[in-house]
Write an enzyme that holds these catalytic residues in place. Sequence first.
Site, PDB file in Angstrom:
ATOM      1  N   VAL A  16       0.838  -1.205   0.000  1.00  0.00           N
ATOM      2  CA  VAL A  16       0.000   0.000   0.000  1.00  0.00           C
ATOM      3  C   VAL A  16       0.872   1.254   0.000  1.00  0.00           C
ATOM      4  CG1 VAL A  16      -1.756   1.318   1.247  1.00  0.00           C
ATOM      5  CG2 VAL A  16      -1.893  -1.173   1.198  1.00  0.00           C
ATOM      6  N   HIS A 178     -14.991   0.685   8.069  1.00  0.00           N
ATOM      7  CA  HIS A 178     -14.370  -0.043   6.962  1.00  0.00           C
ATOM      8  C   HIS A 178     -14.331  -1.529   7.335  1.00  0.00           C
ATOM      9  CE1 HIS A 178     -11.947  -0.704   3.497  1.00  0.00           C
ATOM     10  NE2 HIS A 178     -10.839  -0.956   4.143  1.00  0.00           N
TER      11      HIS A 178
HETATM   12  N1  APR Z   1       7.400   0.738  11.441  1.00  0.00           N
HETATM   13  C1  APR Z   1       7.501   0.944  10.118  1.00  0.00           C
HETATM   14  N2  APR Z   1       7.127   0.030   9.194  1.00  0.00           N
HETATM   15  C2  APR Z   1       6.638  -1.122   9.655  1.00  0.00           C
HETATM   16  C3  APR Z   1       6.483  -1.399  11.025  1.00  0.00           C
HETATM   17  C4  APR Z   1       6.890  -0.389  11.954  1.00  0.00           C
HETATM   18  N3  APR Z   1       6.803  -0.573  13.265  1.00  0.00           N
HETATM   19  N4  APR Z   1       5.962  -2.635  11.147  1.00  0.00           N
HETATM   20  C5  APR Z   1       5.764  -3.115   9.900  1.00  0.00           C
HETATM   21  N5  APR Z   1       6.170  -2.201   8.988  1.00  0.00           N
HETATM   22  C6  APR Z   1       6.156  -2.305   7.541  1.00  0.00           C
HETATM   23  C7  APR Z   1       6.568  -3.677   7.037  1.00  0.00           C
HETATM   24  O1  APR Z   1       7.973  -3.835   7.074  1.00  0.00           O
HETATM   25  C8  APR Z   1       6.008  -3.672   5.615  1.00  0.00           C
HETATM   26  O2  APR Z   1       6.948  -3.227   4.664  1.00  0.00           O
HETATM   27  O3  APR Z   1       4.848  -2.141   7.024  1.00  0.00           O
HETATM   28  C9  APR Z   1       4.841  -2.670   5.695  1.00  0.00           C
HETATM   29  C10 APR Z   1       3.489  -3.305   5.412  1.00  0.00           C
HETATM   30  O4  APR Z   1       3.464  -3.686   4.085  1.00  0.00           O
HETATM   31  P1  APR Z   1       2.706  -4.998   3.546  1.00  0.00           P
HETATM   32  O5  APR Z   1       3.039  -6.147   4.428  1.00  0.00           O
HETATM   33  O6  APR Z   1       2.981  -5.080   2.085  1.00  0.00           O
HETATM   34  O7  APR Z   1       1.171  -4.655   3.823  1.00  0.00           O
HETATM   35  P2  APR Z   1       0.210  -3.754   2.913  1.00  0.00           P
HETATM   36  O8  APR Z   1      -0.511  -4.608   1.946  1.00  0.00           O
HETATM   37  O9  APR Z   1       0.964  -2.566   2.434  1.00  0.00           O
HETATM   38  O10 APR Z   1      -0.872  -3.287   4.003  1.00  0.00           O
HETATM   39  C11 APR Z   1      -0.513  -2.389   5.028  1.00  0.00           C
HETATM   40  O11 APR Z   1      -2.647  -1.315   5.069  1.00  0.00           O
HETATM   41  O12 APR Z   1      -4.644  -1.750   3.930  1.00  0.00           O
HETATM   42  C12 APR Z   1      -3.923  -1.918   5.134  1.00  0.00           C
HETATM   43  O13 APR Z   1      -4.763  -4.038   5.994  1.00  0.00           O
HETATM   44  C13 APR Z   1      -3.650  -3.388   5.415  1.00  0.00           C
HETATM   45  O14 APR Z   1      -2.923  -3.084   7.707  1.00  0.00           O
HETATM   46  C14 APR Z   1      -2.495  -3.286   6.367  1.00  0.00           C
HETATM   47  C15 APR Z   1      -1.730  -2.061   5.862  1.00  0.00           C
END
Ligand code: APR
Length: 312
Positions: A16, A178
């Site tokens: 995202v 949502h």
């Molecule tokens: N600080 C910064 N980044 C973090 C942390 C943190 N404490 N914890 C996790 N992350 C990062 C991860 O390293 C990862 O790159 O958040 C990112 C999440 O990316 P994805 O796993 O690809 O998830 P995504 O599909 O982007 O969804 C993110 O948005 O729509 C919502 O439900 C979805 O909660 C989810 C969020």
Amino acid sequence: MARGSRKVAIIGAGNVGATCAFVLAERKIGEIVLLDIFEGFAKGKALDMSQGGKILNYDGKIIGTKDYADIAGSEVVIVTSGFPRQPGMSREDLIGKNAEIVSQVGEGIKKYAPESIIIMVTNPLDLMTYHMQKVTGFSHKKVIGQAGILDSARMTHFVADALGCSNEDVQAMVLGGHGDTMVPLPRYTTVGGIPITQLLSREEIEAISTRTANGGGEIVKLLERGSAFYAPGSAAAIMAESVLNDRRRLLPCSAYLNGEYGMEDVYIGVPIILGKNGVEEIIQLDLKEIEINKLQNSGSFYKEQLQSILQY
Ligand code: APR
């Protein structure tokens, strides 16, 4: 606006976050900071996107980092860090994992970008937005959740598909949380100004509303790992643009209610005017009893869940 004169930070460089960054880059919005706990992941995506600038004709600065000091001066911070759903999970199943992440991220924003407006994307969206406001202590108007634009875009797609018409002429309205309790509003969904209640049968509208409410789940099931990101990332970018350019667009977003729609102390999707100060105004629609009941049920559902985030 001169190159790099605006600054947007995106926390979480995953699906995202990176999609959102890419949309903002293409729209030449200014400097973009991608922050992730995995620094190489953020830096690699920022470099890849910077190189794409030649191909798509954008050249604002895009940097990757894990250091919150780099977000200083950001006018808008978009929070996408956290776990996405896997098949079989509801968004609320993510509370435990994501509330802790939101707490950490909120501390960083509070310290380094205290003047920013925060756009939340992390799920469960309405609860995480509430939690972020508590952690930062920012004004409620400055902490807003992205969901309604996405849910309305999903409904728009299904309406356009059913009528065989362009997306451009469809204006859908989906309010509420949502999640499963979201409230698609057919009466406020129009095609070229004509309510869909005059264009589609009751059964067709019912099917579209149900598919909209399950829109995210349908994608989670198909993907098998992770959840939707093109539309969610784009929706967050559109919100950022409305704030940065003070466009005052009327968009359904998760906003803090203090008596509006008969609800208090809860974040839920309602139509707002989104401008440079964040929530400039909450628009109060004249809803029928059945519509307001659905909206209030959705609000009550999230209010009950607020207890579960107090420990984080
Ligand atoms: N600080 C910064 N980044 C973090 C942390 C943190 N404490 N914890 C996790 N992350 C990062 C991860 O390293 C990862 O790159 O958040 C990112 C999440 O990316 P994805 O796993 O690809 O998830 P995504 O599909 O982007 O969804 C993110 O948005 O729509 C919502 O439900 C979805 O909660 C989810 C969020």
